[in-house]
Design an enzyme around this catalytic site. Structure first.
Site, PDB file in Angstrom:
ATOM      1  N   GLY A   1       7.053 117.768   5.523  1.00 13.24           N
ATOM      2  CA  GLY A   1       8.179 117.305   4.704  1.00 13.24           C
ATOM      3  C   GLY A   1       7.821 116.097   3.866  1.00 13.24           C
ATOM      4  O   GLY A   1       8.245 114.972   4.164  1.00 13.24           O
ATOM      5  N   TYR A   2       7.050 116.325   2.827  1.00 14.40           N
ATOM      6  CA  TYR A   2       6.699 115.233   1.910  1.00 14.40           C
ATOM      7  C   TYR A   2       7.504 115.356   0.614  1.00 14.40           C
ATOM      8  O   TYR A   2       8.279 114.488   0.260  1.00 14.40           O
ATOM      9  CB  TYR A   2       5.208 115.288   1.548  1.00 14.40           C
ATOM     10  N   SER A   3       7.276 116.460  -0.097  1.00 10.55           N
ATOM     11  CA  SER A   3       7.823 116.590  -1.449  1.00 10.55           C
ATOM     12  C   SER A   3       9.343 116.618  -1.460  1.00 10.55           C
ATOM     13  O   SER A   3       9.974 117.105  -0.522  1.00 10.55           O
ATOM     14  CB  SER A   3       7.309 117.876  -2.092  1.00 10.55           C
TER      15      SER A   3
ATOM     16  N   GLU B   1      -6.018 117.602   3.850  1.00  9.24           N
ATOM     17  CA  GLU B   1      -5.328 118.744   3.260  1.00  9.24           C
ATOM     18  C   GLU B   1      -6.150 119.318   2.112  1.00  9.24           C
ATOM     19  O   GLU B   1      -6.295 120.522   1.964  1.00  9.24           O
ATOM     20  CB  GLU B   1      -3.944 118.309   2.775  1.00  9.24           C
TER      21      GLU B   1
ATOM     22  N   THR C   1      -1.374 118.198  -7.529  1.00  5.12           N
ATOM     23  CA  THR C   1      -1.781 119.135  -8.588  1.00  5.12           C
ATOM     24  C   THR C   1      -3.202 118.818  -9.051  1.00  5.12           C
ATOM     25  O   THR C   1      -3.718 117.720  -8.826  1.00  5.12           O
ATOM     26  CB  THR C   1      -0.864 119.038  -9.826  1.00  5.12           C
ATOM     27  N   ASN C   2      -3.830 119.778  -9.705  1.00 11.45           N
ATOM     28  CA  ASN C   2      -5.193 119.546 -10.170  1.00 11.45           C
ATOM     29  C   ASN C   2      -5.260 118.447 -11.232  1.00 11.45           C
ATOM     30  O   ASN C   2      -6.269 117.768 -11.350  1.00 11.45           O
ATOM     31  CB  ASN C   2      -5.806 120.861 -10.669  1.00 11.45           C
ATOM     32  N   GLU C   3      -4.170 118.269 -11.963  1.00  9.19           N
ATOM     33  CA  GLU C   3      -4.140 117.157 -12.919  1.00  9.19           C
ATOM     34  C   GLU C   3      -4.198 115.832 -12.153  1.00  9.19           C
ATOM     35  O   GLU C   3      -4.937 114.912 -12.538  1.00  9.19           O
ATOM     36  CB  GLU C   3      -2.860 117.200 -13.774  1.00  9.19           C
TER      37      GLU C   3
HETATM   38  C1  LIG Z   1       4.035 127.191  -2.834  1.00  8.16           C
HETATM   39  C2  LIG Z   1       4.147 125.718  -2.601  1.00  8.16           C
HETATM   40  C3  LIG Z   1       4.085 125.218  -1.315  1.00  8.16           C
HETATM   41  C4  LIG Z   1       4.246 123.866  -1.068  1.00  8.16           C
HETATM   42  N1  LIG Z   1       4.272 123.417   0.221  1.00  8.16           N
HETATM   43  C5  LIG Z   1       4.603 122.124   0.470  1.00  8.16           C
HETATM   44  C6  LIG Z   1       4.837 121.664   1.786  1.00  8.16           C
HETATM   45  O1  LIG Z   1       4.713 122.422   2.752  1.00  8.16           O
HETATM   46  N2  LIG Z   1       5.222 120.396   1.969  1.00  8.16           N
HETATM   47  C7  LIG Z   1       5.368 119.525   0.937  1.00  8.16           C
HETATM   48  O2  LIG Z   1       5.706 118.383   1.177  1.00  8.16           O
HETATM   49  N3  LIG Z   1       5.173 119.917  -0.330  1.00  8.16           N
HETATM   50  C8  LIG Z   1       4.790 121.201  -0.593  1.00  8.16           C
HETATM   51  N4  LIG Z   1       4.617 121.628  -1.888  1.00  8.16           N
HETATM   52  C9  LIG Z   1       4.927 120.708  -2.982  1.00  8.16           C
HETATM   53  C10 LIG Z   1       3.754 120.314  -3.853  1.00  8.16           C
HETATM   54  O3  LIG Z   1       2.982 119.364  -3.223  1.00  8.16           O
HETATM   55  C11 LIG Z   1       4.326 119.828  -5.192  1.00  8.16           C
HETATM   56  O4  LIG Z   1       4.814 120.967  -5.867  1.00  8.16           O
HETATM   57  C12 LIG Z   1       3.305 119.142  -6.035  1.00  8.16           C
HETATM   58  O5  LIG Z   1       3.001 117.887  -5.511  1.00  8.16           O
HETATM   59  C13 LIG Z   1       3.751 118.977  -7.497  1.00  8.16           C
HETATM   60  O6  LIG Z   1       5.013 118.420  -7.589  1.00  8.16           O
HETATM   61  P1  LIG Z   1       6.149 119.065  -8.504  1.00  8.16           P
HETATM   62  O7  LIG Z   1       6.235 120.479  -8.155  1.00  8.16           O
HETATM   63  O8  LIG Z   1       7.353 118.233  -8.383  1.00  8.16           O
HETATM   64  O9  LIG Z   1       5.561 118.980  -9.988  1.00  8.16           O
HETATM   65  P2  LIG Z   1       5.608 117.717 -10.945  1.00  8.16           P
HETATM   66  O10 LIG Z   1       5.116 116.523 -10.227  1.00  8.16           O
HETATM   67  O11 LIG Z   1       6.917 117.640 -11.604  1.00  8.16           O
HETATM   68  O12 LIG Z   1       4.493 118.116 -11.988  1.00  8.16           O
HETATM   69  C14 LIG Z   1       4.743 118.925 -13.133  1.00  8.16           C
HETATM   70  C15 LIG Z   1       3.495 118.921 -13.984  1.00  8.16           C
HETATM   71  O13 LIG Z   1       3.238 117.577 -14.446  1.00  8.16           O
HETATM   72  C16 LIG Z   1       1.913 117.208 -14.140  1.00  8.16           C
HETATM   73  N5  LIG Z   1       1.840 115.756 -13.894  1.00  8.16           N
HETATM   74  C17 LIG Z   1       2.675 115.023 -13.138  1.00  8.16           C
HETATM   75  N6  LIG Z   1       2.279 113.740 -13.139  1.00  8.16           N
HETATM   76  C18 LIG Z   1       1.171 113.680 -13.908  1.00  8.16           C
HETATM   77  C19 LIG Z   1       0.290 112.622 -14.286  1.00  8.16           C
HETATM   78  N7  LIG Z   1       0.459 111.377 -13.875  1.00  8.16           N
HETATM   79  N8  LIG Z   1      -0.755 112.911 -15.092  1.00  8.16           N
HETATM   80  C20 LIG Z   1      -0.951 114.186 -15.517  1.00  8.16           C
HETATM   81  N9  LIG Z   1      -0.150 115.213 -15.183  1.00  8.16           N
HETATM   82  C21 LIG Z   1       0.893 114.956 -14.389  1.00  8.16           C
HETATM   83  C22 LIG Z   1       1.575 117.998 -12.913  1.00  8.16           C
HETATM   84  O14 LIG Z   1       0.169 118.119 -12.750  1.00  8.16           O
HETATM   85  C23 LIG Z   1       2.251 119.323 -13.202  1.00  8.16           C
HETATM   86  O15 LIG Z   1       1.434 120.102 -14.025  1.00  8.16           O
HETATM   87  C24 LIG Z   1       4.431 122.980  -2.154  1.00  8.16           C
HETATM   88  C25 LIG Z   1       4.461 123.474  -3.452  1.00  8.16           C
HETATM   89  C26 LIG Z   1       4.330 124.826  -3.690  1.00  8.16           C
HETATM   90  C27 LIG Z   1       4.387 125.321  -5.101  1.00  8.16           C
END
Ligand SMILES: Cc1cc2nc3c(=O)[nH]c(=O)nc-3n(C[C@H](O)[C@H](O)[C@H](O)COP(=O)(O)OP(=O)(O)OC[C@H]3O[C@@H](n4cnc5c(N)ncnc54)[C@H](O)[C@@H]3O)c2cc1C
Ligand SMILES: Cc1cc2nc3c(=O)[nH]c(=O)nc-3n(C[C@H](O)[C@H](O)[C@H](O)COP(=O)(O)OP(=O)(O)OC[C@H]3O[C@@H](n4cnc5c(N)ncnc54)[C@H](O)[C@@H]3O)c2cc1C
Lengths: 398, 379
Positions: free
Chosen positions: A127-129, A244, A383-385
């Site tokens: 439970g992070y995101s 992770e 994310t990879n970014e």
């Molecule tokens: C299938 C799946 C399973 C997951 N499982 C878990 C889980 O079990 N527990 C948990 O806690 N989380 C989980 N996650 C969450 C995951 O860690 C987040 O989706 C991830 O950290 C990205 O956050 P966001 O989706 O809010 O995208 P955003 O942060 O809104 O990003 C949107 C876009 O903006 C880009 N971006 C954002 N900031 C920057 C920056 N500073 N510079 C350049 N680009 C940037 C990102 O790279 C991305 O392309 C899961 C996600 C998915 C899709």
């Protein structure tokens, strides 16, 4: 510099192979090899079999029941597991929360939680995101307010993988609004059965339930479930995140998928074209093999550094970036191989109990859903970014 | 030289855009894809009333006599709405074959029904071993009295589930791979020996495996002349590639718009994520690819319309560009939406899915590239 296995290591490899031959049910192997989901029970049974063999705590220190394996043994184990089409170990308990507990938890917490994690008696989720804290994880808002010997937790976690299977969730929560936002974060373990916890499904692009939203409404959590000190959660979590990322790379499963692809190309089943004649396609297959080989050696370098006592450092970002890129390259190769048979969407045709018409070739039904779903790997775990930002800052000093 | 829309095209674009806006929002479309039919019969009637079903047919048969550029305008808008009504199958593929290969009597009879919305058709062409190689036809039609017996397996027949009639591509002579000896048959899907296994497709559409077991048809079931349907098939697929590419261009434009919009409103690190230069560049690349794809589409539409050897080459070049541009735009749209991008809830993922399947249909980027390479090496 050498990568030859010693005689003991070769003997270990035989032991691992024998284990998978004897302990992995054929029906589970078939499902994994064809991209089908296995049930919670199948997953737990597999992890329990590992535990019975003493192999559940791959990376754990021996004193807590870990394997004490060398990096070569870990390499062997993961490669054989992938080659045998064994399920992946669900990381949340065994490789995510456990290291935090045995590194930062109290003696009492270690005794209370570690044995059940090792034995897969308890399913954990992460439970992070939150809806507004994804890449900017430190912006999380779920609040834990101290009330006597409890915390009262309010907020929303999201993207919680397999949260609907979970008994417990480890959370990052905000315990303070003052100072740097990272400093107000604490690491809290929450029993999912506590009143006020609700789990709602999020359906992903493959049409399946894999992730969830988890809502906390006045959830009372005993203070003894706090890991370490209040306000230090971010530091603990960062250690975990590097683990992770190493995990997400999935080098061994990618090797298995590519070798399976090669076999399909060598002996195309009915309904699959002869793609070996397509030199452009074959060039892409080989390109993926090149990237994967390089990545495998990068991983070996990281593993060997870790075995000398270092925690995976920022270079774990390379594994995450390249590992996920290679996975997605392979997904695209499979799309190509499936051709028109990537189109039919017949969910469940290879699940237990299905008795309708089957679409051949056998590997095709999951190809497109897998490709769609697997876009997630460049998104989750940071994310990879974000990984590239880390390399730029932490490695290159920009 | 003029790339502006003419009056008719402008009207077509306006009416299609209006339809998408008023009658085809994403949730409506979702409900349609989940309904039993998989699309809306009343929309189909509306398409007939708006004249869209008549667009590519010759005026002498009641059509509007539109050319490939007109079709491109309409298809681009339908792409923006992710429209699932069987326009491609009925009008472009089967309609194209009837127009090119049917006898005058058949054209008169069938086209009239198609443009009234009374006849839907599906093209049973692809086979498991052949997929997009049009000439690789193993399905046989053997003379039997005054008719024929059909045997074979046609795979992934788009929109077969609701087709009133199938056009079956079968071999009346030669061997699989020959261009001669290919014949088209009009087959009633309810007739004895025709077996359909219907399923949804991964992009919200419908298709079927069609198995033909000793299906008896009369000589009247022949669409056009015997043995020489290949040129009509090839020309029809070239046009279909252009139409499908137009749909892809509409989808890519929507994905770019949605992504730019999202990056302006989604905040992380106390700012819109659109502030981050990596994402700005990514969107700039998406924009460039959208534009390049559109340019290629215009080239393809103009060149394929002229027919001949150049038409096939133009269609292949176009499909290569649509494949590469679609891949970049689709994948990056998902990536920039973060977790939201991989949800079923958001429309972005569904546009991405369709774009992915468009690459597969009528030959992927890789397949067309390889064929172009073989041709260049043989030359
Ligand atoms: C299938 C799946 C399973 C997951 N499982 C878990 C889980 O079990 N527990 C948990 O806690 N989380 C989980 N996650 C969450 C995951 O860690 C987040 O989706 C991830 O950290 C990205 O956050 P966001 O989706 O809010 O995208 P955003 O942060 O809104 O990003 C949107 C876009 O903006 C880009 N971006 C954002 N900031 C920057 C920056 N500073 N510079 C350049 N680009 C940037 C990102 O790279 C991305 O392309 C899961 C996600 C998915 C899709
Ligand atoms: C062959 C050649 C011919 C030229 N001819 C002319 C000419 O005729 N007249 C003239 O006036 N100039 C000319 N230039 C100069 C040219 O315009 C500059 O080289 C150019 O503007 C880059 O400036 P810089 O070399 O100072 O590099 P910098 O501005 O120092 O850039 C270094 C790197 O940083 C990147 N960078 C800089 N700012 C940003 C940013 N905000 N975001 C992302 N990346 C950034 C650049 O893309 C580059 O990769 C010429 C240059 C070359 C190489």
């Amino acid at each position: 510099m050498n990568i030859d296995f010693t005689e003991q290591e070769l003997a270990f490899r035989e032991e691992v192979r024998a284990f998978f031959r004897e302990e992995l049910p054929e029906q589970v192997r078939y499902k994994i090899d064809n991209g089908l989901r296995i049930s919670r029970d199948d997953q737990v049974a597999y992890q329990k079999a590992l535990h019975a063999k003493g192999w559940a705590g791959v990376n754990w220190p021996v004193e807590y029941g870990g394997t004490g394996w060398s990096s070569a043994q870990k390499y062997i184990f993961f490669n054989e597991a992938a080659e045998a089409a064994a399920p992946r170990i669900i990381p949340f308990g065994l490789s995510m929360v456990a290291p935090v507990i045995y590194t930062f938890g109290s003696e009492e917490q270690k005794q209370r939680f570690l044995p059940d994690i090792l034995a897969s008696n308890v399913w954990w989720c992460q439970g992070y995101s939150e809806p507004n804290a994804g890449s900017d994880l430190a912006g999380l808002k779920t609040k834990a307010v101290r009330d006597g010997d409890h915390y009262i937790v309010n907020g929303t976690k999201t993207w919680t993988t397999l949260g609907h299977y979970a008994d417990w969730i480890f959370c990052l929560v905000r315990t303070s609004d003052t100072g740097r936002k990272q400093e107000g974060i604490s690491f809290l373990l929450i029993d999912m059965k506590t009143p006020g916890v609700t789990v709602k499904p999020i359906i992903t692009l493959d049409g399946r339930r894999e992730v969830n939203e988890v809502f906390f409404e006045d959830v009372r959590v005993p203070v003894e479930n706090l890991i370490g000190e209040e306000g230090k959660g971010w530091t603990y979590a960062k250690v975990l995140l590097t683990h992770e990322r190493t995990n997400i790379a999935g080098v061994a499963p990618s090797k298995h998928r590519l070798s399976t692809l090669r076999k399909l190309l060598d002996n195309p089943p009915a309904g699959m074209g002869n793609l070996r004649q397509n030199s452009l396609f074959m060039a892409r297959v080989i390109q993926a093999e090149v990237e994967l080989k390089a990545l495998e050696f990068t991983e070996l370098r990281v593993l060997s550094a870790v075995s000398t006592g270092k925690a995976p450092g920022p270079e774990s970002s390379i594994l995450k970036i390249k590992g996920t890129e290679v996975q997605q390259m392979i997904d695209e190769l499979y799309l190509e191989v499936a051709g028109y048979y990537a189109l039919p969407f017949v969910p469940g045709q290879y699940e237990d109990g299905y008795d309708g018409v089957r679409i051949e070739p056998h590997f095709a039904p999951d190809v497109a859903p897998h490709y769609y779903n697997n876009r997630k790997v460049t998104i989750y775990g940071g994310t990879n970014e974000i990984q590239k930002n880390i390399i730029a800052k932490a490695v290159l000093g920009l | 030289m003029d790339f502006a829309l003419n009056d008719i095209q402008q009207m077509l674009q306006d009416s299609a855009a209006k339809f998408i806006k008023n009658d085809y929002d994403f949730e409506t479309r979702r409900a349609l894809t989940e309904s039993e039919l998989g699309y809306s019969q009343s929309n189909w009637q509306l398409f007939a009333e708006l004249g869209w079903l008549a667009l590519p047919f010759a005026e002498e048969f009641g059509g509007m006599g539109g050319d490939l550029s007109d079709l491109v305008v309409l298809q681009t808008e339908l792409g923006r709405g992710l429209v699932v009504e069987p326009f491609l199958s009925t009008v472009i593929l089967c309609g194209g074959l009837i127009q090119r290969h049917g006898s005058d009597a058949q054209k008169g009879e069938l086209i009239e029904k198609v443009l009234a919305g009374e006849l839907k058709l599906a093209l049973a062409s692809a086979e498991p071993q052949a997929q997009t190689r049009v000439e690789d036809v193993a399905t046989t039609a053997v003379a039997d009295g005054d008719g024929y017996l059909l045997n074979g397996h046609k795979c992934v027949v788009l929109d077969a589930h609701s087709a009133d009639m199938l056009i079956v591509v079968a071999r009346t002579g030669g061997v699989a791979g020959d261009r001669d000896g290919i014949t088209l048959f009009l087959v009633d899907p309810n007739q004895a020996g025709v077996e359909l296994f219907n399923y949804p497709t991964n992009d919200g559409g419908r298709a079927a495996e069609v198995r033909l077991n000793r299906v008896r048809v009369s000589a009247g079931a022949l669409l056009g002349d015997k043995d020489n349907a290949f040129p009509a098939l090839e020309a029809t697929f070239n046009h279909a590639i252009v139409a499908l590419s137009a749909e892809a261009v509409g989808i890519m434009d929507r994905l770019l718009e949605a992504t730019v919009e999202y990056c302006k409103v989604r905040k992380q690190f106390d700012q819109p994520i659109g502030n981050f230069q990596v994402l700005q560049h990514r969107m700039a690349e998406m924009f460039i690819e959208c534009q390049q794809a559109r340019s290629m589409l215009y080239f393809g539409a103009i060149t394929a319309a002229a027919g001949g050897e150049e038409a096939a080459r133009a269609a292949a070049l176009l499909k290569v560009k649509i494949g590469s541009a679609g891949r970049l735009v689709g994948q990056q749209a998902v990536q920039l939406h973060g977790g939201m991008g991989v949800t079923d809830e958001l429309d972005v993922g569904h546009f991405f899915k369709r774009l992915t399947m468009i690459n597969t249909l009528f030959g992927s980027q890789d397949e067309h590239l390889q064929r172009l390479v073989f041709k260049a090496q043989a030359a």
